[in-house]
Motif scaffolding. Structure first.
Motif, PDB file in Angstrom:
ATOM      1  N   LYS A 293      26.912  12.384  45.661  1.00 50.03           N
ATOM      2  CA  LYS A 293      27.565  12.867  44.435  1.00 50.03           C
ATOM      3  C   LYS A 293      28.522  14.032  44.689  1.00 50.03           C
ATOM      4  O   LYS A 293      28.481  15.064  44.017  1.00 50.03           O
ATOM      5  CB  LYS A 293      26.514  13.239  43.383  1.00 50.03           C
ATOM      6  N   ARG A 294      29.359  13.829  45.694  1.00 49.89           N
ATOM      7  CA  ARG A 294      30.381  14.817  46.039  1.00 49.89           C
ATOM      8  C   ARG A 294      31.745  14.131  46.105  1.00 49.89           C
ATOM      9  O   ARG A 294      31.833  12.958  46.470  1.00 49.89           O
ATOM     10  CB  ARG A 294      30.108  15.464  47.405  1.00 49.89           C
ATOM     11  N   LEU A 295      32.772  14.876  45.799  1.00 48.92           N
ATOM     12  CA  LEU A 295      34.125  14.366  45.975  1.00 48.92           C
ATOM     13  C   LEU A 295      35.071  15.547  46.100  1.00 48.92           C
ATOM     14  O   LEU A 295      34.687  16.698  45.879  1.00 48.92           O
ATOM     15  CB  LEU A 295      34.536  13.440  44.826  1.00 48.92           C
ATOM     16  N   GLU A 296      36.302  15.229  46.471  1.00 53.02           N
ATOM     17  CA  GLU A 296      37.345  16.249  46.612  1.00 53.02           C
ATOM     18  C   GLU A 296      38.444  15.938  45.612  1.00 53.02           C
ATOM     19  O   GLU A 296      38.751  14.771  45.353  1.00 53.02           O
ATOM     20  CB  GLU A 296      37.900  16.207  48.042  1.00 53.02           C
TER      21      GLU A 296
ATOM     22  N   LYS B 171      35.953  18.562  34.613  1.00 55.69           N
ATOM     23  CA  LYS B 171      35.083  18.234  33.479  1.00 55.69           C
ATOM     24  C   LYS B 171      34.515  16.816  33.630  1.00 55.69           C
ATOM     25  O   LYS B 171      33.317  16.587  33.452  1.00 55.69           O
ATOM     26  CB  LYS B 171      35.867  18.353  32.168  1.00 55.69           C
ATOM     27  N   TYR B 172      35.383  15.876  33.988  1.00 52.64           N
ATOM     28  CA  TYR B 172      34.924  14.490  34.147  1.00 52.64           C
ATOM     29  C   TYR B 172      33.972  14.376  35.343  1.00 52.64           C
ATOM     30  O   TYR B 172      32.953  13.673  35.275  1.00 52.64           O
ATOM     31  CB  TYR B 172      36.119  13.555  34.324  1.00 52.64           C
ATOM     32  N   ALA B 173      34.301  15.088  36.423  1.00 49.06           N
ATOM     33  CA  ALA B 173      33.475  15.020  37.638  1.00 49.06           C
ATOM     34  C   ALA B 173      32.060  15.536  37.375  1.00 49.06           C
ATOM     35  O   ALA B 173      31.071  14.905  37.770  1.00 49.06           O
ATOM     36  CB  ALA B 173      34.122  15.801  38.773  1.00 49.06           C
TER      37      ALA B 173
ATOM     38  N   ALA C 168      28.855  18.843  43.591  1.00 46.69           N
ATOM     39  CA  ALA C 168      29.874  19.745  44.147  1.00 46.69           C
ATOM     40  C   ALA C 168      31.218  19.037  44.147  1.00 46.69           C
ATOM     41  O   ALA C 168      31.298  17.829  44.353  1.00 46.69           O
ATOM     42  CB  ALA C 168      29.510  20.176  45.563  1.00 46.69           C
ATOM     43  N   VAL C 169      32.269  19.814  43.894  1.00 45.58           N
ATOM     44  CA  VAL C 169      33.638  19.303  43.962  1.00 45.58           C
ATOM     45  C   VAL C 169      34.407  20.181  44.930  1.00 45.58           C
ATOM     46  O   VAL C 169      34.413  21.408  44.805  1.00 45.58           O
ATOM     47  CB  VAL C 169      34.320  19.314  42.579  1.00 45.58           C
ATOM     48  N   GLU C 170      35.053  19.555  45.914  1.00 48.20           N
ATOM     49  CA  GLU C 170      35.792  20.281  46.951  1.00 48.20           C
ATOM     50  C   GLU C 170      37.289  20.310  46.678  1.00 48.20           C
ATOM     51  O   GLU C 170      37.829  19.439  45.998  1.00 48.20           O
ATOM     52  CB  GLU C 170      35.597  19.604  48.318  1.00 48.20           C
ATOM     53  N   PHE C 171      37.936  21.313  47.240  1.00 48.41           N
ATOM     54  CA  PHE C 171      39.394  21.396  47.320  1.00 48.41           C
ATOM     55  C   PHE C 171      39.718  21.768  48.756  1.00 48.41           C
ATOM     56  O   PHE C 171      39.055  22.634  49.340  1.00 48.41           O
ATOM     57  CB  PHE C 171      39.942  22.487  46.394  1.00 48.41           C
TER      58      PHE C 171
ATOM     59  N   PHE D 128      37.417  24.814  49.947  1.00 44.43           N
ATOM     60  CA  PHE D 128      36.851  25.516  48.803  1.00 44.43           C
ATOM     61  C   PHE D 128      35.940  24.547  48.049  1.00 44.43           C
ATOM     62  O   PHE D 128      36.065  23.329  48.194  1.00 44.43           O
ATOM     63  CB  PHE D 128      37.949  25.970  47.834  1.00 44.43           C
ATOM     64  N   SER D 129      35.067  25.074  47.211  1.00 43.93           N
ATOM     65  CA  SER D 129      34.261  24.194  46.360  1.00 43.93           C
ATOM     66  C   SER D 129      33.806  24.899  45.097  1.00 43.93           C
ATOM     67  O   SER D 129      33.792  26.135  45.006  1.00 43.93           O
ATOM     68  CB  SER D 129      33.035  23.664  47.124  1.00 43.93           C
ATOM     69  N   ILE D 130      33.473  24.079  44.113  1.00 41.10           N
ATOM     70  CA  ILE D 130      32.798  24.522  42.885  1.00 41.10           C
ATOM     71  C   ILE D 130      31.517  23.718  42.808  1.00 41.10           C
ATOM     72  O   ILE D 130      31.528  22.486  42.966  1.00 41.10           O
ATOM     73  CB  ILE D 130      33.665  24.266  41.637  1.00 41.10           C
ATOM     74  N   LEU D 131      30.395  24.389  42.588  1.00 37.83           N
ATOM     75  CA  LEU D 131      29.094  23.733  42.528  1.00 37.83           C
ATOM     76  C   LEU D 131      28.706  23.437  41.080  1.00 37.83           C
ATOM     77  O   LEU D 131      29.197  24.074  40.148  1.00 37.83           O
ATOM     78  CB  LEU D 131      28.019  24.600  43.182  1.00 37.83           C
ATOM     79  N   GLU D 132      27.804  22.482  40.944  1.00 35.38           N
ATOM     80  CA  GLU D 132      27.354  22.044  39.619  1.00 35.38           C
ATOM     81  C   GLU D 132      26.881  23.225  38.762  1.00 35.38           C
ATOM     82  O   GLU D 132      27.224  23.332  37.580  1.00 35.38           O
ATOM     83  CB  GLU D 132      26.221  21.029  39.802  1.00 35.38           C
ATOM     84  N   ASN D 133      26.103  24.141  39.360  1.00 34.70           N
ATOM     85  CA  ASN D 133      25.560  25.255  38.582  1.00 34.70           C
ATOM     86  C   ASN D 133      26.612  26.328  38.274  1.00 34.70           C
ATOM     87  O   ASN D 133      26.358  27.241  37.485  1.00 34.70           O
ATOM     88  CB  ASN D 133      24.359  25.899  39.304  1.00 34.70           C
ATOM     89  N   GLU D 134      27.809  26.204  38.883  1.00 43.28           N
ATOM     90  CA  GLU D 134      28.897  27.142  38.603  1.00 43.28           C
ATOM     91  C   GLU D 134      29.843  26.619  37.525  1.00 43.28           C
ATOM     92  O   GLU D 134      30.679  27.370  37.009  1.00 43.28           O
ATOM     93  CB  GLU D 134      29.703  27.409  39.888  1.00 43.28           C
TER      94      GLU D 134
END
Length: 200
Positions: free
Chosen positions: A94-97, A122-124, A132-135, A176-182
């Motif tokens: 359940k991760r993507l960039e 928001k959709y992710a 987690a979503v990466e950049f 970089f990343s943003i985590l689910e709890n963030e």
């Protein structure tokens, strides 16, 4: 087994993100010509001559479940102004960039980037259930690095000699990343920025 990512249209106040299609070739080439975006050596924006191959690669990655490419449409003018995609998809974890993003010069620093990232994040997190979503961006692409940090993403590290570009240069990639709890805090911050008007 159903694919995790399916083509979807995401819509905000400024833009509509629609599934990329081969028919978008002329409009995407025209958008990239606004500012000759391919001349920035640290980006991978297609030239008019390579737009076909760029779209074909994106659609092949879609078929294989590796990415979900979008064409970005300016709602005010109904014109194509760029592209972005979910990529390096890891459905099992359940991760993507979010990457391969570029915009025509006329919509840079207008709030379009903030809204696009908001819609994608928001959709992710809220529909796909990402943890987690990466950049990722080129070490030398300081505008991109700054924009990613302004979103609320945190730097994970730098992949040294990560790739060799078309000129034979070794690329260091900043992750970089943003985590689910963030996400809740990042979402509040982005909504506040969008209400206040264009920042970048």
């Amino acid at each position: 087994m159903q694919p995790w990512l399916k083509p979807v249209t995401l819509e905000g106040n400024l833009v509509r993100l629609v599934p990329m299609k081969k028919e978008h070739k002329v409009d995407l080439a025209f958008a990239a010509s606004d500012g000759n975006l391919w001349e920035l050596w640290y980006t991978s924006v297609p030239t008019p001559a390579t737009t076909d191959a760029y779209i074909n690669t994106a659609l092949l990655e879609l078929e294989s479940g590796k990415s979900l490419p979008f064409t970005i449409v300016d709602k005010k003018t109904n014109a194509v102004v760029g592209t972005t995609r979910y990529m390096n998809v890891d459905a099992a974890h359940k991760r993507l960039e979010i990457g391969s993003t570029w915009y025509a010069k006329k919509v840079q620093r207008t709030g379009v980037n903030t809204e696009c990232k908001y819609l994608l994040l928001k959709y992710a997190f809220e529909n796909l259930g990402c943890v987690a979503v990466e950049f990722r961006t080129h070490f030398h692409n300081h505008p991109s690095r700054n924009a990613i940090q302004r979103l609320g993403a945190k730097q994970d590290g730098i992949l040294r000699n990560h790739r060799i570009d078309a000129l034979g240069n070794l690329r260091d990639t900043v992750v970089f990343s943003i985590l689910e709890n963030e996400w809740k805090t990042v979402k509040t911050s982005l909504e506040f920025k969008m209400q206040r008007g264009p920042l970048h």
